[in-house]
Scaffold this motif. Sequence first.
Motif, mmCIF file in Angstrom:
data_model
loop_
_atom_site.group_PDB
_atom_site.id
_atom_site.type_symbol
_atom_site.label_atom_id
_atom_site.label_comp_id
_atom_site.label_asym_id
_atom_site.label_seq_id
_atom_site.Cartn_x
_atom_site.Cartn_y
_atom_site.Cartn_z
ATOM 1 N N GLY A 1 75.940 57.086 41.374
ATOM 2 C CA GLY A 1 74.781 58.057 41.727
ATOM 3 C C GLY A 1 74.323 58.662 41.566
ATOM 4 N N ILE A 2 73.811 59.661 41.503
ATOM 5 C CA ILE A 2 73.101 61.270 41.299
ATOM 6 C C ILE A 2 73.015 61.830 42.835
ATOM 7 C CG2 ILE A 2 72.235 61.092 39.461
ATOM 8 C CD1 ILE A 2 70.156 61.164 39.688
ATOM 9 N N VAL A 3 73.258 61.077 44.014
ATOM 10 C CA VAL A 3 72.934 61.639 44.735
ATOM 11 C C VAL A 3 73.681 61.790 46.306
ATOM 12 C CG1 VAL A 3 70.913 61.847 47.094
ATOM 13 C CG2 VAL A 3 70.163 60.871 44.646
ATOM 14 N N GLY A 4 74.149 62.513 46.557
ATOM 15 C CA GLY A 4 75.261 63.033 47.575
ATOM 16 C C GLY A 4 74.695 64.343 49.009
ATOM 17 N N PHE A 5 75.533 64.281 49.410
ATOM 18 C CA PHE A 5 75.666 65.435 50.684
ATOM 19 C C PHE A 5 76.424 66.285 50.530
ATOM 20 C CE2 PHE A 5 72.637 61.363 51.324
ATOM 21 C CZ PHE A 5 71.829 62.680 51.811
ATOM 22 N N VAL A 6 76.471 67.888 51.071
ATOM 23 C CA VAL A 6 77.155 68.320 50.850
ATOM 24 C C VAL A 6 77.075 69.475 51.677
ATOM 25 C CG1 VAL A 6 75.809 70.258 48.897
ATOM 26 C CG2 VAL A 6 78.584 70.462 49.214
ATOM 27 N N CYS A 7 78.173 70.156 52.726
ATOM 28 C CA CYS A 7 77.992 71.113 53.841
ATOM 29 C C CYS A 7 77.869 72.311 53.007
ATOM 30 C CB CYS A 7 79.222 70.690 55.018
ATOM 31 S SG CYS A 7 79.336 71.769 56.011
ATOM 32 N N GLU A 8 77.249 73.084 53.511
ATOM 33 C CA GLU A 8 76.970 74.456 52.955
ATOM 34 C C GLU A 8 77.783 75.205 53.263
ATOM 35 O OE1 GLU A 8 72.691 74.842 54.232
ATOM 36 O OE2 GLU A 8 71.934 74.772 52.751
ATOM 37 N N VAL A 9 78.374 75.447 54.248
ATOM 38 C CA VAL A 9 79.258 76.108 54.724
ATOM 39 C C VAL A 9 80.795 75.650 53.958
ATOM 40 C CG1 VAL A 9 81.329 77.003 56.590
ATOM 41 C CG2 VAL A 9 78.567 75.988 57.670
ATOM 42 N N CYS A 10 81.548 74.479 53.617
ATOM 43 C CA CYS A 10 82.928 73.943 53.539
ATOM 44 C C CYS A 10 82.550 73.045 52.355
ATOM 45 C CB CYS A 10 83.509 73.501 54.951
ATOM 46 S SG CYS A 10 82.391 71.839 55.377
ATOM 47 N N ASN A 11 81.818 73.059 52.201
ATOM 48 C CA ASN A 11 81.375 72.051 50.865
ATOM 49 C C ASN A 11 81.640 70.575 50.688
ATOM 50 O OD1 ASN A 11 80.861 74.453 49.086
ATOM 51 N ND2 ASN A 11 82.928 75.031 49.137
ATOM 52 N N PHE A 12 82.319 70.134 52.011
ATOM 53 C CA PHE A 12 82.202 68.781 52.546
ATOM 54 C C PHE A 12 81.473 68.377 51.927
ATOM 55 C CE2 PHE A 12 82.696 65.370 54.962
ATOM 56 C CZ PHE A 12 83.843 64.452 54.746
#
Length: 834
Positions: free
Chosen positions: A62-73
């Motif tokens: 898909g095109i939806v994910g979740f990324v941490c703004e600090v460490c790019n997790f």
Amino acid sequence: MADGGRVKHDSSSSSPGPRRIRTQQSPGSKARYLVNAPGHCFRRVTLTKPTFCHHCSDFIWGIVGFVCEVCNFMSHEKCLKHVRTVCSCMAATQVRVPVAHCFGPAGQKKRFCCVCRKHLEGSSALRCEVCELHVHSDCGPFSVSDCRVCHQDGGQDIDMYQHHWREGNMSSGARCEVCRRTCSSSDTLAGMRCEWCGVTAHASCYIIIPPECGMGRLRNMILHPSCVRICSRNFSKMHCYRISENSQHSEMVFSPDNLDGVDTQSPVTSKETQSTGSPETGKQTLKVFDGDDAAKRNQFRLVSIPRIIKNEEVVEASLRAFYIPDEPQDYELQSYSQQGLFTDDIINRNGTPDNKPIFKDTVSDSWLLRSKPREVEVVKIYLGSLKVGVTSVTAGKSNTVESIIKEVLSQIGKQTSLRQMNQTRFYIEESRNRVAQVNLLLGGFPTQLDREEYTHLLSEHLAVKSHLVTITHVYSGQGAVVLQISCFSEAERIYMLAKDTSISGKQLYSLVIPEIMQSKLAKGSCPLLVFVNPKSGGLKGREILYSFRKLLNPHQVFELTSGGPLPGLHTFRDVPHFRILVCGGDGTVGWVLGVLESIRHKITCREPAISIIPMGTGNDLARVLRWGPGYSGEDPYNILLSVDEAEEVQMDRWTILLDAQEMTEDGEVNGFLEPPKIVHMNNYFGLGIDAELSLDFHHAREEDPDKFNSRFHNKGVYVKVGLQKLSHTRNLHKDISLQVDRQDLELPSIEGLIFLNIPSWGSGADLWGSDSDSRFERPRIDDGMLEVVGVTGVVHMVSSDVCMLRKSKTKQKKQSGSLKEGRSDSSAPSDGGQ
């Protein structure tokens, strides 16, 4: 890939899961999601490239994910509630005993940064020489000091060692110890591995594994950290582990000075926004300095922000850029000209004010991140630690807790970096008198002197203080002494001064030597002493050195370019039983055996078994002992398993006496006698054409050693030198006589004599003809006899080499060899030694 993929913020406002809390957001900002793992600040994003989840390492469909703004997790929506990996900004709080890393240039393998989790590309990557930490050069200042604890430092002793977990960068095919499923990934930073025992697990499974580490399959050959003691105060980790500081290596070692004038990239700044934003993009980029010291060094982080944004969010983005996990209300940004950043004026797209402070778009793009003055400060006090050099305060009868805390806070205030202040720890531990005991090995002195003469040299050139320094060991054959110093500052002074001192035109060297506590060695253990010649095998020698430091205790791995074999043999002098692994060519093996022979009476284990990783040109001894014709990139872990399982065999080692001969000029005796010379032979001893070729090769390598970095090139030089000797005629049989078992033998027309101790010569040639000649018994390496072979010229030797190359492909069980001595008194011309 998640690390290289470009992401777009999604404006969807639906809640991704029941365990997440949506935080309050300002106008124009996007939703954030908090999870159980500390420090992460997830945003919902739209993916534009193939991306993998950092938790389960599966592809994100898909095109939806979740990324941490600090460490790019990066994570699936379904994986958010299971994330246990701590964010880079909070990782330092999880470390009980901070241990600094030893950064050096990274290798060529594909790796991911342990700070920003992105793929390492180019020559700016760094790696720790002791553990599996890989970072970008600009991420190095933000890495966590969580290297392996490899020794006791004279403080609080630790007998039980726990697993030392490191995330990602594991070998392909690694399986989880708990669920037995694959836990490694070549697409992202995923999975956990213990750097002592090698156990691998998923990030959600490793917390189930018992904390105590048993050191794994290599437990019997690893020098356990509880058995090693070294007083490391005033010495860096590079000094304690004897990691060379040559020019090529030190260029890549992380240092704050190396980042001067470098605009390092913030994890919240994409490549598209590193330049000053334009009105069309609605973005602007700020240079943010962490205090005055960073501004003087021109060390800054780039922070990309919208042109219309709350001032609190600007501060928050700046804190994330420096991985500081604090609330933005306690900090502020000031322009580089010391003017305040914050204003109550309101500017928005429509020009209409409201009652919320908004960041004002100004001309200046350079800002200082500072802490706001507060009336109340919090000091975190940690219980006892192995950390040395902890900041302390003086307390007397008139002192109160309040006055002590104020003094501590004043010391914190002297630091010019907010991250340094954030990472500073204070420990409370039992006060006891610690006796400083630093062992230094100094070498490069003239040989064959007594203790008094070495004492005089130390006083004359190093001005040592006799009441603080004691000579504990003297190795006159190697021109080295071991000093025991009872003062840290005096030890540091001698260590640094010796590196800048020359005696009789020879540069001194100094090394910090660890102490192995024999009483704490496990019953039945047989630690492995590793010698690596980094100049052998081209660039493979450096990689082998790094691999063994990572797999074993770095205190048992010694680089031969730093003092030779003596430091390692001295360190293991009291170990009752150990083995030796030599990584190099036949000359390197002979070097180690020679030093071992000279100090054998000073070590407890008189005859340690020796194994070989062949990294030279010919590698004849390694061929005979079935370690192979040459190292070609085998897995170092499998090599250590082979050493552990190897069978011990005996091998003869000969002492050859070159008798004194009258030196003549124009056939007349001048009355001067050349002193006798004693040489040791392991493989073979040549006279005539063989010795001449070896001597010419040695001279060529001495003139330009940088060119001799591959086995193929070295053999090419041998061929070139041999072709130059084709037309030479020596008639060696007219100049020498050969006596065997007290019987004179008539020599045919030959140009060289070779005395063989092993059935391999010149990269695998069997000159004796062990398999084809039935007149003699098959020679052995432990039969107490030498085989004598005459060669008629270069063509004869070359044809023997080619004949045997096919036979070296037979694969048999590998063996390690220990030595027994023989002695042969032989007369030979002065140019006959090889």
